[in-house]
Motif scaffolding. Structure first.
Motif, mmCIF file in Angstrom:
data_model
loop_
_atom_site.group_PDB
_atom_site.id
_atom_site.type_symbol
_atom_site.label_atom_id
_atom_site.label_comp_id
_atom_site.label_asym_id
_atom_site.label_seq_id
_atom_site.Cartn_x
_atom_site.Cartn_y
_atom_site.Cartn_z
ATOM 1 N N SER A 191 0.830 -1.211 0.000
ATOM 2 C CA SER A 191 0.000 0.000 0.000
ATOM 3 C C SER A 191 0.861 1.255 0.000
ATOM 4 C CB SER A 191 -0.940 0.002 1.216
ATOM 5 O OG SER A 191 -1.806 -1.115 1.193
ATOM 6 N N ALA A 194 2.303 1.768 -3.481
ATOM 7 C CA ALA A 194 1.262 2.174 -4.425
ATOM 8 C C ALA A 194 0.874 3.641 -4.234
ATOM 9 C CB ALA A 194 0.035 1.282 -4.265
ATOM 10 N N ARG A 195 0.914 4.151 -2.991
ATOM 11 C CA ARG A 195 0.545 5.552 -2.710
ATOM 12 C C ARG A 195 1.668 6.530 -3.015
ATOM 13 N NH1 ARG A 195 -1.623 3.526 2.382
ATOM 14 N NH2 ARG A 195 -3.919 3.569 2.372
ATOM 15 N N SER A 196 2.892 6.056 -3.102
ATOM 16 C CA SER A 196 4.065 6.936 -3.108
ATOM 17 C C SER A 196 4.181 7.793 -4.359
ATOM 18 C CB SER A 196 5.338 6.101 -2.947
ATOM 19 O OG SER A 196 5.550 5.297 -4.110
ATOM 20 N N GLY A 197 3.616 7.362 -5.475
ATOM 21 C CA GLY A 197 3.811 8.084 -6.726
ATOM 22 C C GLY A 197 5.198 7.886 -7.308
ATOM 23 N N VAL A 199 6.319 4.889 -8.621
ATOM 24 C CA VAL A 199 6.383 3.695 -9.472
ATOM 25 C C VAL A 199 6.614 4.140 -10.917
ATOM 26 C CG1 VAL A 199 5.189 1.626 -10.234
ATOM 27 C CG2 VAL A 199 4.863 2.465 -7.903
ATOM 28 N N THR A 200 7.858 4.056 -11.352
ATOM 29 C CA THR A 200 8.236 4.369 -12.737
ATOM 30 C C THR A 200 8.851 3.169 -13.441
ATOM 31 O OG1 THR A 200 10.369 5.213 -11.946
ATOM 32 C CG2 THR A 200 8.587 6.816 -12.201
ATOM 33 N N PRO A 214 -5.453 3.646 -4.852
ATOM 34 C CA PRO A 214 -5.521 3.492 -6.309
ATOM 35 C C PRO A 214 -4.279 2.773 -6.838
ATOM 36 C CG PRO A 214 -4.921 5.747 -5.738
ATOM 37 C CD PRO A 214 -5.234 5.064 -4.446
ATOM 38 N N TRP A 215 -4.458 2.050 -7.915
ATOM 39 C CA TRP A 215 -3.351 1.313 -8.517
ATOM 40 C C TRP A 215 -2.663 2.197 -9.555
ATOM 41 C CZ3 TRP A 215 -2.770 -4.486 -8.710
ATOM 42 C CH2 TRP A 215 -3.416 -5.085 -7.633
ATOM 43 N N PRO A 216 -1.385 2.467 -9.378
ATOM 44 C CA PRO A 216 -0.682 3.276 -10.386
ATOM 45 C C PRO A 216 -0.342 2.438 -11.613
ATOM 46 C CG PRO A 216 0.832 2.659 -8.631
ATOM 47 C CD PRO A 216 -0.525 2.138 -8.216
ATOM 48 N N GLN A 217 0.039 3.123 -12.674
ATOM 49 C CA GLN A 217 0.509 2.419 -13.865
ATOM 50 C C GLN A 217 1.835 1.717 -13.556
ATOM 51 O OE1 GLN A 217 0.723 5.156 -17.141
ATOM 52 N NE2 GLN A 217 -1.507 5.277 -17.369
ATOM 53 N N PHE A 219 2.170 -0.986 -12.139
ATOM 54 C CA PHE A 219 2.086 -1.661 -10.839
ATOM 55 C C PHE A 219 1.174 -2.887 -11.004
ATOM 56 C CE2 PHE A 219 0.396 -2.319 -6.542
ATOM 57 C CZ PHE A 219 1.549 -2.239 -5.785
#
Length: 324
Positions: A191, A194-197, A199-200, A214-217, A219
């Motif tokens: 979690s 996923a919240r951190s922003g 995920v690149t 929310p699920w980032p791209q 991920f």
């Protein structure tokens, strides 16, 4: 001494003629003789009176007094004050410093970039999840040795089960030329990522984040959660034509989450929940449970608990009723 008569007569005749002459000059025939000689007294600023030809005295001519002339006071002439003149400040004269002789810079060591890699992020030192993390690591490394197409080296990172350090560790992984991240494993860690922003890079989490995250791209999730298993069991039972379900739970948070996931999926598919029972090991409670199963005509039972509790409940369920 007496005068002779002739002399007296001459004096009287002279006096008479003088009197006559004076009387002729007096227009008023005044009897009082004027003085023979009156000295003229000059009057300042006034001309002496003159007699007219008929002997009348002219009216006094009074010269008009000139109007008093008040000398005009010239207006004060104020000379404008000259503006203050600020003398210009001379610019500071900067003497050029002698140029420093160039010093040859030492060449910086060239650090070669790290080769592409795959990162495995697990809570290896956790007292709660350490054993499970070791099992995942061993299975992952064994599978990588069997994969002939595997050409990325694997770097293992310890998540330390510390939320304050997890994002720093994840950021370091991304900076190490990582192409794929596998992990983390616990729900709280998943979690947080996923919240951190942050995920690149493609990240395969070994759990699912909380429902409100929310699920980032980039991920993905390889779910090992009990809720996912509960939803999967609901689909299997419904596909087999079962429609009336009984759900058995215990007093535990995980059990209630499993019960909620199964019931939501079951109702969405079109099934009905006819019985809900909270496990109680007393004989009376178990007898009531057996009676309810027969009365409700249950055709499937879902036990939201671990294997130890399931073994105690299973003997009280009729063998012909499918149990999950």
């Amino acid at each position: 001494m007496g005068f002779p008569l002739v002399v007296r007569a001459l004096i009287l005749g002279l006096m008479f003629s003088t009197y006559t002459a004076l009387s002729a000059d007096d227009p008023t025939n005044a009897t009082t003789p004027k003085a023979i000689y009156e000295p003229a007294v000059p009057t300042p600023a006034t001309e002496p009176e003159k007699m007219t030809d008929d002997g009348a005295m002219p009216e006094a001519v009074t010269s008009p007094m000139p109007e008093a002339v008040t000398p005009s006071v010239p207006e004060a002439v104020t000379s404008p004050m000259p503006e203050a003149v600020t003398p210009p400040v001379p610019e500071a004269v900067t003497f050029p410093l002698p140029e420093a002789e160039p010093v040859a810079a030492e060449p910086m060591p060239v650090i070669p970039p790290k080769p592409p890699q795959m990162a495995l992020l697990l809570p290896l030192k956790s007292t709660t999840f350490g054993r499970a993390a070791e099992a995942v690591k061993d299975g992952f490394m064994a599978a990588s040795q069997l994969a002939s197409e595997m050409d990325l080296p694997i770097e293992i990172y310890d998540s330390e089960e510390n939320s304050q350090n997890l994002l720093s560790i994840y950021n370091r992984i991304l900076g190490d030329n990582t192409k794929i991240v596998v992990g983390p494993m616990t729900r709280s860690e998943v979690s947080l990522i996923a919240r951190s922003g942050m995920v690149t890079t493609p990240t395969l989490a070994l759990n699912v984040p909380d429902a409100d995250v929310p699920w980032p791209q980039l991920f993905y999730s390889l779910s090992l959660s009990q809720e996912a298993e509960a939803r999967q069991l609901a689909n299997i039972a419904f596909e087999r034509g079962l429609r009336r379900a009984a759900i058995v739970t215990i007093e535990a948070a995980l059990s209630k989450r499993m019960q909620g996931a199964f019931a939501a999926e079951w109702l969405k598919l079109g099934g009905t929940t006819t019985l809900g029972y909270v496990y109680n090991p007393t004989p009376k409670s178990l007898a009531q449970f057996r009676a309810a199963l027969k009365a409700q005509q249950v055709d499937v039972v879902f036990i939201a608990s671990d294997a130890a509790v399931a073994r105690k409940i299973r003997p009280h369920i009729k063998g012909t009723i499918p149990t999950y």
